[in-house]
Each structure stands twice: as C-alpha cells, then as structure tokens.
Design a protein around this motif. Structure first.
Motif, mmCIF file in Angstrom:
data_model
loop_
_atom_site.group_PDB
_atom_site.id
_atom_site.type_symbol
_atom_site.label_atom_id
_atom_site.label_comp_id
_atom_site.label_asym_id
_atom_site.label_seq_id
_atom_site.Cartn_x
_atom_site.Cartn_y
_atom_site.Cartn_z
ATOM 1 N N ALA A 14 -3.211 4.931 -4.116
ATOM 2 C CA ALA A 14 -4.672 5.094 -4.149
ATOM 3 C C ALA A 14 -5.136 5.565 -5.519
ATOM 4 N N GLU B 214 -16.697 1.899 6.465
ATOM 5 C CA GLU B 214 -15.300 2.069 6.068
ATOM 6 C C GLU B 214 -15.031 1.423 4.705
ATOM 7 N N ALA C 105 -14.168 3.166 0.986
ATOM 8 C CA ALA C 105 -13.092 2.717 0.092
ATOM 9 C C ALA C 105 -13.636 2.445 -1.310
ATOM 10 N N THR D 222 0.805 -1.225 0.000
ATOM 11 C CA THR D 222 0.000 0.000 0.000
ATOM 12 C C THR D 222 0.837 1.274 0.000
ATOM 13 N N LEU E 3 -9.007 -3.943 -3.331
ATOM 14 C CA LEU E 3 -9.319 -3.537 -1.971
ATOM 15 C C LEU E 3 -8.505 -4.397 -1.016
ATOM 16 N N GLY F 299 -14.793 9.337 0.394
ATOM 17 C CA GLY F 299 -13.971 8.398 -0.352
ATOM 18 C C GLY F 299 -14.003 8.625 -1.848
ATOM 19 N N ALA G 286 -7.246 0.589 -2.766
ATOM 20 C CA ALA G 286 -7.926 1.131 -1.595
ATOM 21 C C ALA G 286 -7.648 0.206 -0.421
ATOM 22 N N ARG G 287 -7.555 0.763 0.770
ATOM 23 C CA ARG G 287 -7.262 -0.050 1.943
ATOM 24 C C ARG G 287 -8.143 0.358 3.119
ATOM 25 N N THR G 288 -8.311 -0.557 4.047
ATOM 26 C CA THR G 288 -8.926 -0.238 5.328
ATOM 27 C C THR G 288 -7.865 -0.464 6.402
#
Length: 263
Positions: free
Chosen positions: A79, A164, A168, A53, A176, A105, A84-86
């Motif tokens: 990004a 969340e 994203a 990431t 993801l 987002g 996309a990340r959590t």
C-alpha cells in the motif's frame, strides 16, 4: 521513467503443498491501463490477486512496483508503495459518514506525527484540514457529495462500492486493484459501476486491474484482458482477440455455453 510499469510481475508462482495454484504468471500494468483478469472457477485469479497485493508470498517469481522490487512484501508495504485494493465483500466503517470513510483512506499519506496527534498540536489540525478538503474533493468526484455526511452503512450497495473505491483513491495510489467489484450488485448497479470505473481511470489517470467472474462486465470495460486457466496465463489481448482465442473458448466461453444449454 514514464515507461516504468506501475506493476510488473514476472514468473509468479504459488504452490500449496502439491497444488500449483499459479504457474508462471506475468503482468505489466502501466499508468492509465485498464486491464481485466478472468478465468473459470479455480483458475487461480484470487491467488494471483493475493500475490500482487502481498496477502500471499510467491513461491517463485518477482513483483516490482514503479520499478522497486516488492517481492514478498506484506500488504501494508504494498500500500505504501502505491497499490490500493478493494475486497469482494465491501468493508466499510458502516457507522462513520461517507466523508469520514474516505478520510480513513488518506491517513497513510496525510497524517500528522504521533506526537502531534497525541497532543493535538497545530500541525495535527493542519493535517486534518488538508485531509478533509482532499476527501471532500474525492467524494464530489465520485458523485456522492449529497451523501457526504450520511452514515455509510445506510447507502445502497452500489453507492457503498463507490465509497470503498473513493477511500482507496484517498491513499493516492499508482494502481487500483479491484476484487470482483460487481459482486452483489444488480444489473443496473453493475452498469453504473462500469461507467464509474471508466471515469476513475480517466480522471485520476491510475492503472486499474479488475478481477471478475462477470465476463460481460470485463469485456465491456477493459482495454486489455488476461485469461487464466489452471494457474497458467492462456491468453492476453483486446476483448475482441480474447473472445476469438480457441483456448479461451474451450476453457471459459465454451464451458459457459454448455452450462447454458443444459440449464
């Protein structure tokens, strides 16, 4: 072109002084793939996740996103490239509504120019309305339309995780990456999360990588699993193949069974 991986990591390594935290990690994640990354504590999962990431720069190896070399690029460029990340600890704007969080987002893809925003020109309002409609659609698809105007911080922990992930998705990612999504969830919420991730994978058609400590969750969710131990990839395959792998049993499952025996 369709065979081009969404993410391809080759020979990733990360050294912290004399410690080689990740050593020769490879990942090929295609569109629609649902892959889990597991391993014992200290195996290098978090480091590998942070390399993918852009939080960390690799000491060696390469990362490409949809065929474009992104090695060493920072998180915001990752990004923009489609990742996309959590986070393990949910990071929402708690005082904003569910809809407003999801809209945040999407600003990366659907915001008006700085000038149009400053002077609130017609293009700004058109952009905002497009973003609002898209975000409403996402809120509906993640099952939270009844809570669209509710303060995000007032939702249950499980529903906050949905918000969340919805935020994203508003960035229209190609992949993801979920960092321990079940952290802090009770068994019922975890079960609902598994169904939700499957739904997102199927409906949005995006690649998903799940980094988790919860072996049961990953085995029941993912089509393919990678196992790290001491920074090295020791196994990769279907859940059935991984569970039978002697190296995994020794490094991960075996450790868990011994702990349970002595508990």
């Amino acid at each position: 072109m369709s065979d081009t991986p969404v993410i391809e990591a080759l020979g990733l390594a990360k050294r912290f002084g004399g410690l080689l935290a990740v050593d020769g990690y490879d990942l090929r994640l295609g569109r629609g793939d649902l892959v889990g990354l597991i391993g014992p504590n200290g195996a290098g999962k978090t480091t590998a996740f942070n390399l993918l990431t852009g939080v960390l720069k690799p000491s060696a190896g390469s990362i490409s996103v949809s065929g474009k070399d992104m090695t060493g690029q920072p998180p915001h460029r990752m990004a923009h490239a489609g990742l996309a990340r959590t986070f393990q600890n949910i990071r929402l704007f708690e005082d904003l509504s569910v809809l407003e969080n999801v809209m945040c987002g999407g600003h990366m893809r659907h915001s008006a120019s700085t000038l149009a925003t400053m002077f609130q020109l017609p293009s700004f309002w058109r952009s905002e309305e497009t973003l609002r409609q898209m975000s409403r659609d996402i809120v509906d698809r993640i099952g939270l339309s009844a809570f669209a105007q509710q303060r995000a911080g007032d939702l249950s922990y499980g529903d906050q995780r949905r918000v969340e992930i919805g935020r994203a998705l508003a960035g229209e990612p190609a992949a993801l990456l979920l960092d321990e999504p079940a952290a802090g969830l009770n068994p019922s919420e975890t079960s609902n999360l598994v169904s939700f991730i499957r739904q997102v994978n199927a409906e949005f058609g995006i690649a998903i990588l799940v980094v988790e400590h919860d072996m049961h969750l990953v085995m029941g969710l993912c089509d393919r699993i990678q196992v790290l131990n001491r920074g090295k990839l020791i196994a990769e395959g279907s859940p059935q193949e991984v569970q039978k792998d002697p190296a995994v049993i020794e490094a991960y499952l075996g450790t868990g069974r011994k702990e349970k025996t002595h508990a």
